[in-house]
Design a protein around this motif. Sequence first.
Motif, PDB file in Angstrom:
ATOM      1  N   CYS A  35       0.850  -1.194   0.000  1.00 37.77           N
ATOM      2  CA  CYS A  35       0.000   0.000   0.000  1.00 37.77           C
ATOM      3  C   CYS A  35       0.880   1.236   0.000  1.00 37.77           C
ATOM      4  O   CYS A  35       1.870   1.301   0.735  1.00 37.77           O
ATOM      5  N   PHE A  36       0.506   2.225  -0.791  1.00 38.58           N
ATOM      6  CA  PHE A  36       1.310   3.429  -0.937  1.00 38.58           C
ATOM      7  C   PHE A  36       0.444   4.676  -0.735  1.00 38.58           C
ATOM      8  O   PHE A  36      -0.732   4.693  -1.106  1.00 38.58           O
ATOM      9  N   THR A  37       1.045   5.685  -0.171  1.00 39.89           N
ATOM     10  CA  THR A  37       0.395   6.988  -0.067  1.00 39.89           C
ATOM     11  C   THR A  37       0.714   7.766  -1.334  1.00 39.89           C
ATOM     12  O   THR A  37       1.885   8.032  -1.624  1.00 39.89           O
ATOM     13  N   LEU A  38      -0.307   8.124  -2.095  1.00 40.22           N
ATOM     14  CA  LEU A  38      -0.125   8.867  -3.341  1.00 40.22           C
ATOM     15  C   LEU A  38      -0.471  10.333  -3.116  1.00 40.22           C
ATOM     16  O   LEU A  38      -1.474  10.645  -2.467  1.00 40.22           O
ATOM     17  N   LYS A  39       0.328  11.196  -3.650  1.00 39.83           N
ATOM     18  CA  LYS A  39       0.126  12.632  -3.479  1.00 39.83           C
ATOM     19  C   LYS A  39      -1.262  13.044  -3.963  1.00 39.83           C
ATOM     20  O   LYS A  39      -1.653  12.744  -5.081  1.00 39.83           O
ATOM     21  N   GLY A  40      -2.005  13.712  -3.097  1.00 35.32           N
ATOM     22  CA  GLY A  40      -3.330  14.205  -3.466  1.00 35.32           C
ATOM     23  C   GLY A  40      -4.431  13.179  -3.326  1.00 35.32           C
ATOM     24  O   GLY A  40      -5.597  13.492  -3.557  1.00 35.32           O
ATOM     25  N   ILE A  41      -4.088  11.924  -2.957  1.00 30.97           N
ATOM     26  CA  ILE A  41      -5.079  10.854  -2.789  1.00 30.97           C
ATOM     27  C   ILE A  41      -5.228  10.589  -1.298  1.00 30.97           C
ATOM     28  O   ILE A  41      -4.251  10.304  -0.602  1.00 30.97           O
ATOM     29  N   ALA A  42      -6.463  10.661  -0.781  1.00 32.99           N
ATOM     30  CA  ALA A  42      -6.694  10.585   0.664  1.00 32.99           C
ATOM     31  C   ALA A  42      -6.331   9.223   1.242  1.00 32.99           C
ATOM     32  O   ALA A  42      -5.646   9.133   2.263  1.00 32.99           O
ATOM     33  N   GLU A  43      -6.779   8.146   0.602  1.00 35.34           N
ATOM     34  CA  GLU A  43      -6.590   6.804   1.135  1.00 35.34           C
ATOM     35  C   GLU A  43      -5.351   6.132   0.543  1.00 35.34           C
ATOM     36  O   GLU A  43      -5.040   6.325  -0.625  1.00 35.34           O
ATOM     37  N   PRO A  44      -4.639   5.334   1.346  1.00 34.84           N
ATOM     38  CA  PRO A  44      -3.537   4.534   0.785  1.00 34.84           C
ATOM     39  C   PRO A  44      -4.055   3.609  -0.307  1.00 34.84           C
ATOM     40  O   PRO A  44      -5.175   3.109  -0.219  1.00 34.84           O
ATOM     41  N   GLN A  45      -3.245   3.382  -1.325  1.00 36.64           N
ATOM     42  CA  GLN A  45      -3.665   2.605  -2.490  1.00 36.64           C
ATOM     43  C   GLN A  45      -2.800   1.361  -2.671  1.00 36.64           C
ATOM     44  O   GLN A  45      -1.582   1.420  -2.522  1.00 36.64           O
ATOM     45  N   GLU A  46      -3.441   0.239  -2.994  1.00 41.71           N
ATOM     46  CA  GLU A  46      -2.712  -0.975  -3.332  1.00 41.71           C
ATOM     47  C   GLU A  46      -2.108  -0.839  -4.728  1.00 41.71           C
ATOM     48  O   GLU A  46      -2.816  -0.489  -5.668  1.00 41.71           O
ATOM     49  N   LEU A  47      -0.838  -1.137  -4.850  1.00 37.78           N
ATOM     50  CA  LEU A  47      -0.176  -1.134  -6.155  1.00 37.78           C
ATOM     51  C   LEU A  47       0.473  -2.490  -6.372  1.00 37.78           C
ATOM     52  O   LEU A  47       0.847  -3.176  -5.425  1.00 37.78           O
ATOM     53  N   PHE A  48       0.591  -2.861  -7.653  1.00 42.23           N
ATOM     54  CA  PHE A  48       1.120  -4.169  -8.014  1.00 42.23           C
ATOM     55  C   PHE A  48       2.266  -4.002  -9.005  1.00 42.23           C
ATOM     56  O   PHE A  48       2.175  -3.214  -9.951  1.00 42.23           O
ATOM     57  N   SER A  49       3.336  -4.744  -8.780  1.00 45.37           N
ATOM     58  CA  SER A  49       4.472  -4.746  -9.693  1.00 45.37           C
ATOM     59  C   SER A  49       4.246  -5.836 -10.731  1.00 45.37           C
ATOM     60  O   SER A  49       3.981  -6.992 -10.377  1.00 45.37           O
ATOM     61  N   VAL A  50       4.308  -5.487 -12.005  1.00 41.64           N
ATOM     62  CA  VAL A  50       4.061  -6.451 -13.084  1.00 41.64           C
ATOM     63  C   VAL A  50       5.281  -6.530 -13.989  1.00 41.64           C
ATOM     64  O   VAL A  50       5.973  -5.539 -14.218  1.00 41.64           O
ATOM     65  N   CYS A  51       5.546  -7.732 -14.495  1.00 45.20           N
ATOM     66  CA  CYS A  51       6.702  -7.925 -15.369  1.00 45.20           C
ATOM     67  C   CYS A  51       6.527  -9.194 -16.177  1.00 45.20           C
ATOM     68  O   CYS A  51       5.638 -10.011 -15.911  1.00 45.20           O
ATOM     69  N   LEU A  52       7.369  -9.368 -17.172  1.00 44.72           N
ATOM     70  CA  LEU A  52       7.433 -10.621 -17.904  1.00 44.72           C
ATOM     71  C   LEU A  52       8.166 -11.653 -17.040  1.00 44.72           C
ATOM     72  O   LEU A  52       9.034 -11.293 -16.236  1.00 44.72           O
TER      73      LEU A  52
END
Length: 288
Positions: free
Chosen positions: A166-183
């Motif tokens: 979970c990451f805090t994004l600038k200007g976004i109130a709630e922490p957001q889940e992010l996913f790393s994708v690759c081949l």
Amino acid sequence: DIQNSTHLWENYPEMSRALEVHNGVVRQLIYRHGGYEVKTIGDSFFVAFAEPTNALRFAVHVQREVMHSVWPPALLSLPDCAEEWSPCGKHLLWRGLRIRVGVHVGPAQVEINRETFRADYFGPTINFAARVESKAIGGQVLASRAALERLREGCRSEILVVDAGCFTLKGIAEPQELFSVCLPELRDRVFPKEVQELRCNRCRGLAMCPRCDEKHVAEPTSLPLRPAKVVPWRGSSRKLSSATVTTTKNPLEGLRGTAGGWPAPSPSPLGTPSSTPVERNETAVTDV
């Protein structure tokens, strides 16, 4: 965009030549995956796609193709561009300029530039994609949950998905889940732990964790960004609200990537590039 591009421009005389190589690779893949190059900002591309799957395919393939490009020898002697192989010595992991990519999907406003007659896209979806990209490191693709939930079933075996936390994004109130994708061939890439945020010991979420109902004492994680176990992405039953899906007629799968302003074709319903942007009910946005 390109990692440490300011430093490279100041210390590498042939950076303009390297940028030409980079832009050529990015634009070739935009065309191949049916993208629409909206505009460039500095050394970043803002690109739109008709399908989130195409946006994700572009993002992961650009990481591979950049490595196999013909770079000036002097560039490969720099620490940020040097050639590196996997521990087993079988897979090339790093070579040439390192770019970071962010992918997101959502509604957007579209306007036609009266001078260039090209479509431009605005709104929270575009801003969110830029925030996602800002959390990535050179050589990494980060995607939002919304983007991954629209990944077609048949493509899930092509792409490895890892929960980045979970990451805090600038200007976004709630922490957001992010996913790393690759081949799969790039699964051994490990990103510096310095970019890790404070995470809960129990669920690795932030101190104000959206996965738990209570606050936890957060401590820096000692794990690299890529967890040891990669779990295939199975999607989620969670859907965007109808208000999110229907707020505009013209959102696109968007990508903002590395430099250039060359007019790339937009995607057609059959996946063949066309000359006009596609009108859709959702937009996938990627920052490269």
